[in-house]
Design an enzyme around this catalytic site. Structure first.
Site, PDB file in Angstrom:
ATOM      1  CB  ALA A  65      -1.629   4.748   0.800  1.00 17.63           C
ATOM      2  CE  LYS A  71      -5.990  -9.288   0.640  1.00 11.82           C
ATOM      3  NZ  LYS A  71      -7.731  -9.192   0.612  1.00 11.82           N
ATOM      4  CB  VAL A 116       3.169  -3.857  -7.742  1.00 14.78           C
ATOM      5  CG1 VAL A 116       4.377  -4.416  -8.836  1.00 14.78           C
ATOM      6  CG2 VAL A 116       3.700  -3.819  -6.183  1.00 14.78           C
ATOM      7  CD  GLN A 175     -11.795   5.872 -12.725  1.00 16.03           C
ATOM      8  OE1 GLN A 175     -11.305   5.369 -12.635  1.00 16.03           O
ATOM      9  NE2 GLN A 175     -12.568   7.135 -13.328  1.00 16.03           N
ATOM     10  CG  LEU A 200      -5.851  -0.622 -17.138  1.00 15.31           C
ATOM     11  CD1 LEU A 200      -6.865  -0.332 -17.001  1.00 15.31           C
ATOM     12  CD2 LEU A 200      -5.100   0.139 -15.952  1.00 15.31           C
ATOM     13  CG  HIS A 255      -9.853   0.784 -12.878  1.00 12.89           C
ATOM     14  ND1 HIS A 255      -8.223   0.725 -12.801  1.00 12.89           N
ATOM     15  CD2 HIS A 255      -9.097   2.363 -13.172  1.00 12.89           C
ATOM     16  CE1 HIS A 255      -7.325   0.985 -13.676  1.00 12.89           C
ATOM     17  NE2 HIS A 255      -7.436   2.638 -12.728  1.00 12.89           N
TER      18      HIS A 255
HETATM   19  C1  FAD Z   1      -4.069  -2.129 -12.908  1.00  8.99           C
HETATM   20  C2  FAD Z   1      -4.194  -1.337 -12.520  1.00  8.99           C
HETATM   21  C3  FAD Z   1      -3.621   0.178 -12.712  1.00  8.99           C
HETATM   22  C4  FAD Z   1      -3.991   1.641 -12.349  1.00  8.99           C
HETATM   23  N1  FAD Z   1      -2.988   2.793 -12.717  1.00  8.99           N
HETATM   24  C5  FAD Z   1      -2.881   3.903 -12.263  1.00  8.99           C
HETATM   25  C6  FAD Z   1      -2.407   5.395 -12.913  1.00  8.99           C
HETATM   26  O1  FAD Z   1      -1.758   5.075 -13.621  1.00  8.99           O
HETATM   27  N2  FAD Z   1      -2.300   6.425 -12.019  1.00  8.99           N
HETATM   28  C7  FAD Z   1      -3.120   6.220 -10.755  1.00  8.99           C
HETATM   29  O2  FAD Z   1      -2.883   7.523 -10.442  1.00  8.99           O
HETATM   30  N3  FAD Z   1      -3.474   5.252 -10.130  1.00  8.99           N
HETATM   31  C8  FAD Z   1      -3.692   4.075 -11.004  1.00  8.99           C
HETATM   32  N4  FAD Z   1      -4.822   2.920 -10.667  1.00  8.99           N
HETATM   33  C9  FAD Z   1      -4.689   3.382  -9.119  1.00  8.99           C
HETATM   34  C10 FAD Z   1      -3.804   3.078  -7.916  1.00  8.99           C
HETATM   35  O3  FAD Z   1      -2.945   2.098  -8.745  1.00  8.99           O
HETATM   36  C11 FAD Z   1      -4.561   2.374  -6.653  1.00  8.99           C
HETATM   37  O4  FAD Z   1      -5.906   3.166  -6.326  1.00  8.99           O
HETATM   38  C12 FAD Z   1      -3.810   2.444  -5.684  1.00  8.99           C
HETATM   39  O5  FAD Z   1      -2.667   1.752  -6.277  1.00  8.99           O
HETATM   40  C13 FAD Z   1      -4.033   2.012  -4.278  1.00  8.99           C
HETATM   41  O6  FAD Z   1      -3.426   1.620  -3.750  1.00  8.99           O
HETATM   42  P1  FAD Z   1      -3.642   1.016  -2.105  1.00  8.99           P
HETATM   43  O7  FAD Z   1      -1.802   1.897  -1.442  1.00  8.99           O
HETATM   44  O8  FAD Z   1      -4.543   2.093  -1.437  1.00  8.99           O
HETATM   45  O9  FAD Z   1      -4.006  -0.252  -1.940  1.00  8.99           O
HETATM   46  P2  FAD Z   1      -3.355  -1.627  -3.107  1.00  8.99           P
HETATM   47  O10 FAD Z   1      -1.862  -1.103  -3.330  1.00  8.99           O
HETATM   48  O11 FAD Z   1      -4.344  -1.756  -3.396  1.00  8.99           O
HETATM   49  O12 FAD Z   1      -2.845  -2.316  -1.579  1.00  8.99           O
HETATM   50  C14 FAD Z   1      -3.681  -2.511  -0.512  1.00  8.99           C
HETATM   51  C15 FAD Z   1      -2.837  -2.970   0.519  1.00  8.99           C
HETATM   52  O13 FAD Z   1      -4.430  -4.069   1.617  1.00  8.99           O
HETATM   53  C16 FAD Z   1      -3.445  -5.280   1.785  1.00  8.99           C
HETATM   54  N5  FAD Z   1      -4.567  -5.751   1.908  1.00  8.99           N
HETATM   55  C17 FAD Z   1      -5.606  -5.430   2.129  1.00  8.99           C
HETATM   56  N6  FAD Z   1      -6.514  -6.882   2.693  1.00  8.99           N
HETATM   57  C18 FAD Z   1      -5.771  -6.665   3.790  1.00  8.99           C
HETATM   58  C19 FAD Z   1      -6.066  -7.650   5.308  1.00  8.99           C
HETATM   59  N7  FAD Z   1      -7.343  -8.689   5.576  1.00  8.99           N
HETATM   60  N8  FAD Z   1      -5.244  -7.925   5.710  1.00  8.99           N
HETATM   61  C20 FAD Z   1      -3.765  -7.371   5.467  1.00  8.99           C
HETATM   62  N9  FAD Z   1      -3.498  -6.679   4.778  1.00  8.99           N
HETATM   63  C21 FAD Z   1      -4.873  -5.937   3.811  1.00  8.99           C
HETATM   64  C22 FAD Z   1      -2.791  -5.835   1.030  1.00  8.99           C
HETATM   65  O14 FAD Z   1      -1.822  -6.844   1.257  1.00  8.99           O
HETATM   66  C23 FAD Z   1      -1.797  -4.694   0.172  1.00  8.99           C
HETATM   67  O15 FAD Z   1      -0.755  -4.799   0.515  1.00  8.99           O
HETATM   68  C24 FAD Z   1      -4.192   1.528 -10.897  1.00  8.99           C
HETATM   69  C25 FAD Z   1      -5.256   0.496 -10.988  1.00  8.99           C
HETATM   70  C26 FAD Z   1      -5.125  -0.481 -11.644  1.00  8.99           C
HETATM   71  C27 FAD Z   1      -5.559  -1.905 -10.906  1.00  8.99           C
END
Ligand code: FAD
Length: 568
Positions: free
Chosen positions: A16, A36, A45, A231, A243, A346
């Site tokens: 995101a 962080k 990733v 979930q 997972l 999850h």
């Molecule tokens: C093992 C696994 C498999 C998955 N498989 C799928 C799939 O096949 N298909 C699908 O659609 N979804 C899947 N999901 C769900 C999906 O991957 C996640 O919902 C999505 O990647 C979340 O992305 P995000 O950008 O919201 O946050 P994230 O990728 O979690 O990133 C969070 C970011 O916030 C930063 N951050 C947090 N707190 C702070 C702070 N205090 N100060 C500075 N930085 C901070 C972190 O450093 C990181 O960069 C999976 C999830 C997991 C765990």
């Protein structure tokens, strides 16, 4: 305290955050990303199975079908206008990634391939082997490097948002390398801090998923939504919780109990193992509770995931990572042996309340990805709908935040607030913190959540859990840090994270206790039915002046699909 200036400040560098950064930067504004962990260690990733979008309407898929699957999967709690917009914006994100270099897996004729996934009535999960997230993140990260106006602050920990008169003005963050706190002055902000998986011990999430961003926004006055809906993915590897992607069942894997039966025939005769996650997780727990599971370590009883009939060739080609995980972590070759699995924490369906534009209730602040609640996923998210949600809302928020920032003057940060935050962290916690051992408190919090706020919940248990979390908050005090050093002080970071998590644990339990029905991932043994008369509504949680959660409710927005019984 030194002040750093930027136009758009993004906190979080997962799917995101990076997608938002590219969109904002392409519109000419200065973008800073705080993360962080190193950007490429964000949880995104690790996402494996795929990313949903309608690519081939001529073959029978359609926006309406994707939207309906999502709404039905959500147990009718999703806001349908958002879902309709979301499915329409999804395909362009798949193609954008493609143009930026994403190596999507291909059909024989060269087009992007799609695989089946739970709760989707068409094979619409675009994928890159079973390491989709790794490739998607690499593609986005490489793309950010092409923009001179994106600066990534790797290993900077945001501690608070600077908000004045309900308007976003910036944030405070610790540069972990030096241990110094800085203030960021920004015209617009985007929260992209991911989920809250580490509230649980048995979780698929990386150690960094500690609810920081949601808690920061909540403390700054933004209401949060639907926090009771967490979930539980059916197939967490026992005992690590790592997972086993739904791709395993998408490619034809079976679930079996200790009698060798494919028990899903009883619970979802049509969709079987590919029913939505809430349905499959409950079925597994029923089998285990009724004595048809296997005894696991530390109470982690399990059932079997059977991939043996798929054959080594298919497993090696399409489920590469799963094979590697089973071999490395358990010494099991899934082509020959059963894999022990159990439902695992999850994903958070709730999060910071946002509108269709991704805007929070704080002026100038947006939220995208898992930390937001728009609400596309309602009470239960379908697999592969999250990564596409991150991309779609990354695009939407990046665009809106950049347009907003472009028209605004520079303004000083609220200095006093920044200085108070510096005092709170360094004088109040690092040097003068009080409380019991934070690591024991963290473990006890995780045990409490795993016991009382898991797949099956009960009012008595939720009350007990809530009392326990409140006790733990008292024992935590301000947070005690044993290591007083400045550089790379992980101990301090863990304490700040636990402070966020304890507050969110209280919120989750409070919202779950109040919702006296069963819907999607929230299942109450004492209220086993969905109750549309009283509960077809979203929970909105405000923080009172005293720091307590206060609940309110808003209606679900329904466009085309009237709530009906879910059958799979
Ligand atoms: C093992 C696994 C498999 C998955 N498989 C799928 C799939 O096949 N298909 C699908 O659609 N979804 C899947 N999901 C769900 C999906 O991957 C996640 O919902 C999505 O990647 C979340 O992305 P995000 O950008 O919201 O946050 P994230 O990728 O979690 O990133 C969070 C970011 O916030 C930063 N951050 C947090 N707190 C702070 C702070 N205090 N100060 C500075 N930085 C901070 C972190 O450093 C990181 O960069 C999976 C999830 C997991 C765990």
């Amino acid at each position: 305290m030194e002040v750093l200036r930027t136009d758009v400040l993004i906190i979080g560098s997962g799917l995101a955050g990076l997608r938002a950064a590219i969109e904002a930067a392409s519109r000419g504004v200065e973008v800073s990303i705080l993360t962080k962990v190193h950007a490429m260690r964000s949880h995104s990733v690790a996402y494996a199975g795929g990313t949903a979008a309608v690519l081939y309407p001529e073959e029978g898929d359609s926006f309406d079908l994707h939207a309906f699957d999502t709404v039905k999967g959500s147990d009718y709690l999703a806001d349908q206008d958002v879902v309709e917009m979301f499915v329409r914006l999804a395909p362009q994100e798949i193609l954008r990634l493609e143009h930026w270099g994403m190596p999507w897996s291909r059909k024989k004729d060269g087009r992007i391939d799609q695989r089946p996934f739970g709760g989707h009535s068409f094979d619409r999960a675009c994928y890159a082997s079973d390491k989709t997230g790794f490739y998607a993140m690499q593609t986005l990260y490489n793309t950010t490097l092409k923009y001179d106006n994106i600066k990534i602050y790797h290993e900077w920990f945001a501690t608070s948002l600077l908000v004045e008169d309900n308007e976003f003005r910036g944030a405070t963050a610790i540069e972990m390398k030096s241990g110094e706190m800085y203030a960021f002055e920004a015209k617009a902000g985007i929260m992209a801090t991911g989920g809250i998986g580490r509230l649980y011990n048995f979780t698929t999430y990386g150690h960094s998923a500690t609810a920081d961003g949601i808690a920061m926004a909540y403390r700054a006055g933004a209401p949060i939504e639907d926090m009771e809906f967490i979930q539980f993915h059916p197939t967490g590897l026992v005992p690590s919780g790592i997972l086993i992607s739904e791709a395993a069942r998408g490619e034809g894997g079976y679930l079996r109990n200790n009698k060798g039966e494919r028990f899903m025939a009883k619970y979802a005769p049509q969709k079987m193992e590919l029913a939505p996650r809430d349905v499959v997780s409950r079925a597994m727990m029923r089998e285990i509770m009724e004595g048809r599971g296997f005894e696991g370590p530390n109470g982690l009883d399990y059932v079997h995931l059977d991939l043996t009939h798929l054959g080594d060739e298919k497993i090696s080609e399409k489920l590469t990572e799963i094979k590697m995980l089973c071999m490395n972590l358990l010494g099991i070759n899934p082509a020959e042996e059963m894999v022990p699995v159990r439902p695992v924490a999850h994903y958070l369906m709730g999060g910071i309340q946002v509108d269709m534009n991704g805007a929070t209730k704080i002026k100038g602040l947006w939220a995208a990805g898992e930390c937001n609640c728009s609400s596309v996923h309602g009470a239960n998210r379908l697999g592969t709908n999250s990564s596409i949600d991150c991309l779609v809302f990354g695009y939407i928020t990046g665009k809106n935040a950049a347009e907003y920032a472009a028209g605004r003057p520079e303004r000083d940060i609220p200095k006093e607030k920044a200085e108070m935050e510096e005092k709170r962290v360094f004088d109040g916690i690092l040097r003068g913190g009080t409380g019991e051992d934070p690591y024991l408190i963290r473990r006890e919090m995780q045990n409490t959540m795993g016991k009382y706020a898991y797949v099956f919940r009960h009012g008595d248990g939720l009350k007990e859990g809530l009392n326990r979390i409140r006790e733990l908050r008292k024992l935590f005090g301000t947070g005690r840090v044993a290591d007083k050093s400045k550089e790379y002080n992980q101990n301090l970071i863990h304490v700040l994270e636990l402070d966020f998590m304890l507050e969110m644990a209280e919120v989750v339990l409070t919202a779950a206790l109040a919702r006296t029905e069963s819907r999607g991932a929230h299942y109450r043994l004492d209220y086993p039915n969905r109750d549309d008369v009283n509960w077809l509504k979203h929970t909105i949680i405000y923080r009172t002046k005293e720091g307590l959660p206060m609940l309110d409710y808003i209606p679900v927005r329904i466009t085309k699909w009237k709530p009906a019984e879910r059958k799979y």
